[in-house]
Design an enzyme around this catalytic site. Sequence first.
Site, PDB file in Angstrom:
ATOM      1  CD  GLU A 174      -3.037  -1.148   2.191  1.00  0.00           C
ATOM      2  OE1 GLU A 174      -2.868  -0.450   3.206  1.00  0.00           O
ATOM      3  OE2 GLU A 174      -4.061  -1.823   1.985  1.00  0.00           O
ATOM      4  CD  GLU A 291      -3.927  -5.874   3.076  1.00  0.00           C
ATOM      5  OE1 GLU A 291      -4.786  -5.054   3.481  1.00  0.00           O
ATOM      6  OE2 GLU A 291      -2.711  -5.773   3.340  1.00  0.00           O
TER       7      GLU A 291
HETATM    8  C1  GLC Z   1      -3.581  -2.672   5.571  1.00  0.00           C
HETATM    9  C2  GLC Z   1      -2.863  -2.295   6.826  1.00  0.00           C
HETATM   10  C3  GLC Z   1      -3.307  -3.179   7.958  1.00  0.00           C
HETATM   11  C4  GLC Z   1      -4.806  -3.065   8.122  1.00  0.00           C
HETATM   12  C5  GLC Z   1      -5.473  -3.483   6.834  1.00  0.00           C
HETATM   13  C6  GLC Z   1      -6.962  -3.266   6.911  1.00  0.00           C
HETATM   14  O1  GLC Z   1      -2.983  -3.806   5.104  1.00  0.00           O
HETATM   15  O2  GLC Z   1      -1.497  -2.412   6.605  1.00  0.00           O
HETATM   16  O3  GLC Z   1      -2.661  -2.853   9.142  1.00  0.00           O
HETATM   17  O4  GLC Z   1      -5.265  -3.858   9.173  1.00  0.00           O
HETATM   18  O5  GLC Z   1      -4.982  -2.760   5.747  1.00  0.00           O
HETATM   19  O6  GLC Z   1      -7.277  -1.918   7.128  1.00  0.00           O
END
Ligand code: GLC
Length: 351
Positions: A174, A291
């Site tokens: 990110e 993610e």
């Molecule tokens: C990103 C952040 C992580 C957070 C996730 C969800 O990866 O690095 O710390 O929990 O996003 O917001």
Amino acid sequence: MNFRLISKKNPDVINILSFVIFFILSCDSTESIQPLEQNKVDPFIQNKKIAKTINLGNALDAPNEGEWGVTLEAEYFQIIKSAGFSGIRLPIRWSNHTQANAPFTIDENFFKRVDWAVQNALDNNLAIVINIHHFEEIFSDPLAFKQKLLSLWEQIARHFKDYPDDIIFEMLNEPHQKLTSEIWNEFIAEGISLIRKIDDKRTLMIGPANWNSINSLSTLEIPNVENLIITVHYYSPFEFTHQGASWVENSDRWMGTTWDATNTQKELIDKDIAMVKEWGIRNNRPIFIGEFGAYSKADFNSRFRWTEYMVQVMQKNEISWSYWEFCSGFGAWDQQTKKWNELLYALIQPN
Ligand code: GLC
């Protein structure tokens, strides 16, 4: 094979059989297979290895392991494997565990701990994405920390050079703030050529600036290299997935936002994922959604529905994914009861 079926009275069967025999023979023939050029690793095949993965988050990405409530255990890798995942993504905060000045040597014990985790993944036949996570300093002053980023990659690439190709390197989680698309594109080009000089076979992964947002894919300058996977993150609708998240300002006022799988809600996801898929096809690069997840402050049934739908849409579009995350605030597995919650059924679905 039942040869009694072959009779003059049944020419169709003979035709089918000849075809089958021809097919088997041609499969055996080396001429019919287009071998990959020597040393070439196909990133689309690599991306299939990480088709269904989960982030071992809040462990090695915390300032120090354990400080965010997760300390990795050997059994986690077995649990993840037997649940049906094909791999893991391991977020790592290397930047906190180096010497203060150039060449920013990585702390030996920290490296050993990462190695232990990587080995556990490999021992359990899990592919593994390792990254640089929470390198916070670089986001507020990219140029001042560029050398540190490159030096980290030099050390990591050297260390894993002779490891199996089930390990994939993701350059930085990110990028955002002052690490704009323009600067990030330059860092990518330099970083990748540095890694390639050390290890020309490793599968690499990069994502766009602006938090790996799908809407910034258009700003990403894809370096002219092979064996590269593109990653994006997906947390839409953000008001739903991040309601009550302590690290997102004012997110308490989103509490109570549900996700009910209405047509309108589903269409938003369909549209976004279709755009990502189309981008991947146009650029001939495999895509990994590294993610996605909904935080535990949201209503559980909504989280289930959203996760289940996300997985269906990603799989339909042949996009590999990694759920955020295993056993912390978004967790699908409970550290106390040592059991999966129902999210597992939303995640592990037939293709
Ligand atoms: C990103 C952040 C992580 C957070 C996730 C969800 O990866 O690095 O710390 O929990 O996003 O917001």
